[in-house]
Enzyme design. Structure first.
Site, PDB file in Angstrom:
ATOM      1  N   ASP A   1      -0.152  -5.045   3.162  1.00  0.00           N
ATOM      2  CA  ASP A   1      -0.681  -3.944   3.737  1.00  0.00           C
ATOM      3  C   ASP A   1      -0.255  -3.908   5.353  1.00  0.00           C
ATOM      4  OD1 ASP A   1      -2.184  -1.864   4.623  1.00  0.00           O
ATOM      5  OD2 ASP A   1      -4.004  -2.560   4.115  1.00  0.00           O
TER       6      ASP A   1
ATOM      7  N   THR B   1      -6.331   2.011   8.894  1.00  0.00           N
ATOM      8  CA  THR B   1      -5.666   3.269   9.399  1.00  0.00           C
ATOM      9  C   THR B   1      -6.402   4.343  10.239  1.00  0.00           C
ATOM     10  OG1 THR B   1      -4.546   2.866   7.267  1.00  0.00           O
ATOM     11  CG2 THR B   1      -3.981   4.926   8.332  1.00  0.00           C
TER      12      THR B   1
ATOM     13  N   ASP C   1      -5.420  -5.502   0.493  1.00  0.00           N
ATOM     14  CA  ASP C   1      -6.704  -5.786   1.402  1.00  0.00           C
ATOM     15  C   ASP C   1      -7.273  -7.028   1.300  1.00  0.00           C
ATOM     16  OD1 ASP C   1      -6.643  -3.292   2.526  1.00  0.00           O
ATOM     17  OD2 ASP C   1      -7.869  -2.591   0.752  1.00  0.00           O
TER      18      ASP C   1
ATOM     19  N   GLU D   1       0.919  -1.172   0.010  1.00  0.00           N
ATOM     20  CA  GLU D   1      -0.021  -0.043   0.062  1.00  0.00           C
ATOM     21  C   GLU D   1       0.822   1.116  -0.041  1.00  0.00           C
ATOM     22  OE1 GLU D   1      -3.186   0.255   3.208  1.00  0.00           O
ATOM     23  OE2 GLU D   1      -4.090   2.106   2.019  1.00  0.00           O
TER      24      GLU D   1
ATOM     25  N   ILE E   1      -0.499  -1.656   7.561  1.00  0.00           N
ATOM     26  CA  ILE E   1      -1.564  -1.171   8.523  1.00  0.00           C
ATOM     27  C   ILE E   1      -3.024  -0.929   7.846  1.00  0.00           C
ATOM     28  CG2 ILE E   1      -0.764   1.093   8.351  1.00  0.00           C
ATOM     29  CD1 ILE E   1      -1.832   1.228  11.215  1.00  0.00           C
ATOM     30  N   ASP E   2      -3.725  -2.116   8.238  1.00  0.00           N
ATOM     31  CA  ASP E   2      -5.005  -1.971   7.515  1.00  0.00           C
ATOM     32  C   ASP E   2      -5.975  -1.629   8.661  1.00  0.00           C
ATOM     33  OD1 ASP E   2      -7.074  -2.257   5.699  1.00  0.00           O
ATOM     34  OD2 ASP E   2      -7.766  -4.036   6.797  1.00  0.00           O
TER      35      ASP E   2
HETATM   36  O1  LIG Z   1      -6.257   2.401   4.151  1.00  0.00           O
HETATM   37  P1  LIG Z   1      -6.219   0.842   5.251  1.00  0.00           P
HETATM   38  O2  LIG Z   1      -6.793   1.514   6.444  1.00  0.00           O
HETATM   39  O3  LIG Z   1      -5.052   0.446   4.733  1.00  0.00           O
HETATM   40  O4  LIG Z   1      -7.660   0.222   4.360  1.00  0.00           O
HETATM   41  C1  LIG Z   1      -8.850   0.308   4.072  1.00  0.00           C
HETATM   42  C2  LIG Z   1      -9.956  -0.301   4.961  1.00  0.00           C
HETATM   43  O5  LIG Z   1      -9.667  -1.490   5.381  1.00  0.00           O
HETATM   44  C3  LIG Z   1     -10.990   0.382   5.066  1.00  0.00           C
HETATM   45  O6  LIG Z   1     -11.947  -0.086   6.107  1.00  0.00           O
HETATM   46  C4  LIG Z   1     -11.671  -0.023   3.417  1.00  0.00           C
HETATM   47  O7  LIG Z   1     -12.790   0.773   3.336  1.00  0.00           O
HETATM   48  C5  LIG Z   1     -10.493   0.527   2.517  1.00  0.00           C
HETATM   49  O8  LIG Z   1     -11.274   0.009   1.280  1.00  0.00           O
HETATM   50  C6  LIG Z   1      -9.301  -0.224   2.780  1.00  0.00           C
HETATM   51  O9  LIG Z   1      -8.360   0.185   1.987  1.00  0.00           O
HETATM   52 MG   LIG Z   2      -5.871  -1.768   3.626  1.00  0.00          MG
END
Ligand SMILES: O=P([O-])([O-])O[C@@H]1[C@H](O)[C@H](O)[C@@H](O)[C@H](O)[C@H]1O
Ligand SMILES: [Mg+2]
Length: 272
Positions: free
Chosen positions: A85, A90, A215, A65, A87-88
């Site tokens: 990823d 964020t 994700d 990411e 940190i998912d």
């Molecule tokens: O930006 P991130 O926190 O790594 O990842 C996101 C989260 O999972 C979010 O809930 C979802 O709506 C986004 O589509 C993701 O990309």
């Molecule tokens: Mg994510």
């Protein structure tokens, strides 16, 4: 990312090496594995004989990411590829809302081989390897097997676009599922962990427009190995780069949800 960083994760379940990751690497590219290059991104360029890369480009690739945010292209080739990823969730992280994960998937010849998702605040390590099952801290994962939408807990995420047309479609999709009498619809702020809840049977389905390959990669292996289905929102096979997904405990449930959804166009990861 060095192997020790992942293997030192404090969890009771299998470590990455116990899971078979190391064996996978060794099987796919014994020479690189022996030389220790496999886990060393600094040395990972143009030195693998098993997958000779054209013009000396990397044989092991990384899609991540933060790299994409800095302009790196997301191209899934046949070469072994880590899809990460760091940190998912964020937004959750920023607010100290404890639904945050690290997600690491691995693909070879465009086939997802294994996935690891670490729910940091709960110290839960979700793992899945193709053909070898899915686990959370050593406990085997199974999807619920639910086929009836009126008994289903459905998870989704909002996605990044907030323009009026996108929000209207997002809300209308949720409305359609509620009209179709889904038992509940939830948004928890982390697509990877929502998908892990599906794999563990705590939820029955998940859909989203606007998520990314990082994700989805690890979670897809974990859900499939837990007996679930991961497909495109059109009802066809999953396209990892298409920024959309339906996942469910059964094909029947996945198709019901796919048919109810209106498409929200987020473009493709490999065309950004
Ligand atoms: O930006 P991130 O926190 O790594 O990842 C996101 C989260 O999972 C979010 O809930 C979802 O709506 C986004 O589509 C993701 O990309
Ligand atoms: Mg994510």
């Amino acid at each position: 990312m060095h192997r020790t960083d992942v293997c030192s994760v404090p969890a009771q379940g299998p470590t990455l090496s116990e899971l078979g990751t190391v064996q996978t690497c060794a099987e796919h590219c014994p020479e690189c594995f022996r030389s220790g290059l496999f886990f060393d991104p600094e040395n990972a360029f143009g030195r693998c004989k098993q997958w000779p890369a054209p013009q000396g480009r990397a044989c092991r690739r990384f899609i991540a990411e933060e790299a994409a945010a800095s302009g790196a292209k997301c191209v899934l080739t046949h070469n072994p590829t880590w899809i990460i990823d760091p940190i998912d969730g964020t937004c959750n992280f920023v607010h100290r809302f404890p639904t945050v994960a690290v997600s690491i998937g691995f693909a070879v010849r465009q086939e997802l081989e294994f996935g690891v998702i670490y729910h940091c605040t709960e110290e839960r390590l979700y793992t899945g390897r193709r053909g070898r099952g899915a686990f959370c801290n050593g406990q085997r994962l199974r999807v619920s097997g639910e086929t009836d939408l009126s008994k289903a807990l459905v998870l989704t995420e909002i996605g990044p676009k907030r323009d009026p047309a996108t929000l209207k479609l997002f809300l209308s999709n949720m409305e359609r599922l509620l009209h179709a009498k889904a038992h509940g619809v939830r948004v928890i702020g982390s697509s990877t962990l929502a998908l892990c809840h599906l794999a563990s049977g705590a939820a029955d389905a998940y859909y989203q427009f606007g998520l990314h390959c990082w994700d989805l990669a690890a979670a897809t292996v974990i859900i499939r190995e837990a007996g679930g289905i991961v497909i495109d929102t059109s009802g066809g096979p999953l396209d990892l780069m298409a920024c959309r997904v339906v996942a469910a405990s059964t094909r029947e449930m996945a198709m019901l949800i796919a048919q109810a959804l209106q498409t929200i166009n987020y473009g493709r990861d490999d065309e950004k």
